[in-house]
Scaffold this motif. Sequence first.
Motif, mmCIF file in Angstrom:
data_model
loop_
_atom_site.group_PDB
_atom_site.id
_atom_site.type_symbol
_atom_site.label_atom_id
_atom_site.label_comp_id
_atom_site.label_asym_id
_atom_site.label_seq_id
_atom_site.Cartn_x
_atom_site.Cartn_y
_atom_site.Cartn_z
ATOM 1 N N GLU A 128 0.819 -1.210 0.000
ATOM 2 C CA GLU A 128 0.000 0.000 0.000
ATOM 3 C C GLU A 128 0.853 1.261 0.000
ATOM 4 O OE1 GLU A 128 -2.759 -0.296 3.274
ATOM 5 O OE2 GLU A 128 -3.481 -2.197 2.448
ATOM 6 N N LYS A 129 1.885 1.247 0.830
ATOM 7 C CA LYS A 129 2.683 2.458 1.020
ATOM 8 C C LYS A 129 3.706 2.641 -0.096
ATOM 9 C CE LYS A 129 4.105 5.867 3.759
ATOM 10 N NZ LYS A 129 3.223 6.954 4.225
ATOM 11 N N HIS A 130 4.351 1.530 -0.470
ATOM 12 C CA HIS A 130 5.478 1.650 -1.410
ATOM 13 C C HIS A 130 5.266 0.917 -2.736
ATOM 14 C CE1 HIS A 130 7.766 3.526 1.787
ATOM 15 N NE2 HIS A 130 7.600 2.497 2.578
ATOM 16 N N ARG A 131 4.107 0.276 -2.900
ATOM 17 C CA ARG A 131 3.856 -0.551 -4.101
ATOM 18 C C ARG A 131 4.988 -1.555 -4.287
ATOM 19 N NH1 ARG A 131 -0.706 1.399 -3.632
ATOM 20 N NH2 ARG A 131 -1.005 3.583 -4.049
ATOM 21 N N TYR A 132 5.453 -2.092 -3.175
ATOM 22 C CA TYR A 132 6.594 -2.993 -3.239
ATOM 23 C C TYR A 132 6.170 -4.416 -2.893
ATOM 24 C CZ TYR A 132 11.207 -5.011 -2.376
ATOM 25 O OH TYR A 132 12.329 -5.805 -2.418
ATOM 26 N N CYS A 133 6.637 -5.387 -3.702
ATOM 27 C CA CYS A 133 6.370 -6.787 -3.422
ATOM 28 C C CYS A 133 7.695 -7.485 -3.143
ATOM 29 C CB CYS A 133 5.669 -7.441 -4.601
ATOM 30 S SG CYS A 133 5.563 -9.231 -4.449
ATOM 31 N N ILE A 134 7.825 -8.082 -1.957
ATOM 32 C CA ILE A 134 9.123 -8.697 -1.623
ATOM 33 C C ILE A 134 9.391 -9.933 -2.464
ATOM 34 C CG2 ILE A 134 9.299 -7.821 0.733
ATOM 35 C CD1 ILE A 134 8.705 -10.942 1.460
ATOM 36 N N TRP A 135 8.329 -10.606 -2.920
ATOM 37 C CA TRP A 135 8.548 -11.836 -3.692
ATOM 38 C C TRP A 135 8.903 -11.529 -5.151
ATOM 39 C CZ3 TRP A 135 4.357 -11.895 -0.091
ATOM 40 C CH2 TRP A 135 4.680 -12.578 1.088
ATOM 41 N N CYS A 136 8.385 -10.425 -5.685
ATOM 42 C CA CYS A 136 8.834 -9.959 -6.997
ATOM 43 C C CYS A 136 10.167 -9.234 -6.829
ATOM 44 C CB CYS A 136 7.838 -8.973 -7.596
ATOM 45 S SG CYS A 136 6.246 -9.682 -8.019
ATOM 46 N N GLY A 137 10.373 -8.659 -5.665
ATOM 47 C CA GLY A 137 11.560 -7.855 -5.419
ATOM 48 C C GLY A 137 11.508 -6.548 -6.176
ATOM 49 N N THR A 138 10.296 -6.062 -6.410
ATOM 50 C CA THR A 138 10.118 -4.890 -7.267
ATOM 51 C C THR A 138 9.256 -3.829 -6.589
ATOM 52 O OG1 THR A 138 10.126 -6.395 -9.150
ATOM 53 C CG2 THR A 138 9.382 -4.152 -9.572
ATOM 54 N N ALA A 139 9.674 -2.579 -6.745
ATOM 55 C CA ALA A 139 8.832 -1.459 -6.344
ATOM 56 C C ALA A 139 8.123 -0.964 -7.605
ATOM 57 C CB ALA A 139 9.663 -0.351 -5.728
ATOM 58 N N TYR A 140 6.798 -1.085 -7.631
ATOM 59 C CA TYR A 140 6.042 -0.745 -8.840
ATOM 60 C C TYR A 140 5.703 0.745 -8.877
ATOM 61 C CZ TYR A 140 5.703 -5.723 -9.691
ATOM 62 O OH TYR A 140 6.013 -7.027 -9.949
ATOM 63 N N GLU A 141 5.349 1.193 -10.085
ATOM 64 C CA GLU A 141 5.069 2.615 -10.303
ATOM 65 C C GLU A 141 3.828 3.056 -9.541
ATOM 66 O OE1 GLU A 141 6.677 5.014 -12.215
ATOM 67 O OE2 GLU A 141 8.286 3.523 -12.272
ATOM 68 N N ASP A 142 2.770 2.286 -9.714
ATOM 69 C CA ASP A 142 1.505 2.645 -9.065
ATOM 70 C C ASP A 142 0.659 1.392 -8.860
ATOM 71 O OD1 ASP A 142 0.481 2.029 -11.621
ATOM 72 O OD2 ASP A 142 0.770 4.100 -12.252
ATOM 73 N N GLU A 143 -0.550 1.602 -8.363
ATOM 74 C CA GLU A 143 -1.459 0.497 -8.059
ATOM 75 C C GLU A 143 -1.706 -0.391 -9.286
ATOM 76 O OE1 GLU A 143 -3.511 -2.075 -6.038
ATOM 77 O OE2 GLU A 143 -2.717 -0.293 -5.018
ATOM 78 N N GLU A 144 -1.889 0.244 -10.427
ATOM 79 C CA GLU A 144 -2.173 -0.505 -11.652
ATOM 80 C C GLU A 144 -0.968 -1.359 -12.063
ATOM 81 O OE1 GLU A 144 -3.577 1.937 -14.989
ATOM 82 O OE2 GLU A 144 -3.377 0.104 -16.177
ATOM 83 N N ASP A 145 0.195 -0.754 -12.005
ATOM 84 C CA ASP A 145 1.433 -1.453 -12.332
ATOM 85 C C ASP A 145 1.581 -2.682 -11.432
ATOM 86 O OD1 ASP A 145 3.844 -1.910 -13.583
ATOM 87 O OD2 ASP A 145 4.978 -0.539 -12.294
ATOM 88 N N LEU A 146 1.340 -2.492 -10.150
ATOM 89 C CA LEU A 146 1.451 -3.576 -9.185
ATOM 90 C C LEU A 146 0.456 -4.694 -9.481
ATOM 91 C CD1 LEU A 146 2.577 -4.472 -6.183
ATOM 92 C CD2 LEU A 146 0.395 -3.558 -5.444
ATOM 93 N N SER A 147 -0.813 -4.302 -9.654
ATOM 94 C CA SER A 147 -1.838 -5.338 -9.807
ATOM 95 C C SER A 147 -1.726 -6.062 -11.145
ATOM 96 C CB SER A 147 -3.241 -4.757 -9.609
ATOM 97 O OG SER A 147 -3.458 -3.703 -10.509
ATOM 98 N N SER A 148 -1.175 -5.411 -12.157
ATOM 99 C CA SER A 148 -1.071 -6.111 -13.444
ATOM 100 C C SER A 148 0.220 -6.917 -13.584
ATOM 101 C CB SER A 148 -1.227 -5.130 -14.613
ATOM 102 O OG SER A 148 -0.285 -4.096 -14.521
ATOM 103 N N ASN A 149 1.233 -6.614 -12.771
ATOM 104 C CA ASN A 149 2.505 -7.330 -12.922
ATOM 105 C C ASN A 149 2.854 -8.283 -11.785
ATOM 106 O OD1 ASN A 149 3.640 -6.273 -15.478
ATOM 107 N ND2 ASN A 149 3.406 -4.321 -14.412
#
Length: 159
Positions: A128-149
């Motif tokens: 929520e705060k950083h759009r970051y997923c530890i398992w992808c190891g990626t900080a996404y651009e925004d909510e859409e980027d996160l949910s689609s990738n």
Amino acid sequence: TFRRSGIGHETLVKRKAEEELENLRRKVHMKKQAEEKAADQFRMRFKSKQEELKLEGDLRRSQRACQQLDTQKDIEVPREPWYWTVPEKEEQEEEEEEEEKEKEEDECGSDDLSVVEKLQILTSYLREKHRYCIWCGTAYEDEEDLSSNCPGPTSADHD
Ligand SMILES: [Zn+2]
């Protein structure tokens, strides 16, 4: 009479031997069952120990990522103390602190979250705060980027 009693005795011995054999079979069967049960329990314990270690590893990675990302956003204090990693210290100091911490926990019971609960809370905070997923190891651009990738919010989604 001697002969009859002889047969009787033989039959008795034979029957006794059969009984003993049956007892032995039963004992072996029970022993086998007990051994299988013990092996199952061992496997289960081993599996949960492995899972526990994996969860602890995931939590530590989340804490490191959280500290890094928070710091990048000029957040100087974590939302909760355990959101960040505990700085490494001298061995002895850490042991003493560990004891104090345990005492504190016993007294006030404020930090009674399990590793799983902490991981879940921290995972959703990072998303929520950083759009970051530890398992992808990626900080996404925004909510859409996160949910689609990113395949999902749990470790299992990334298998
Ligand atoms: Zn992901």
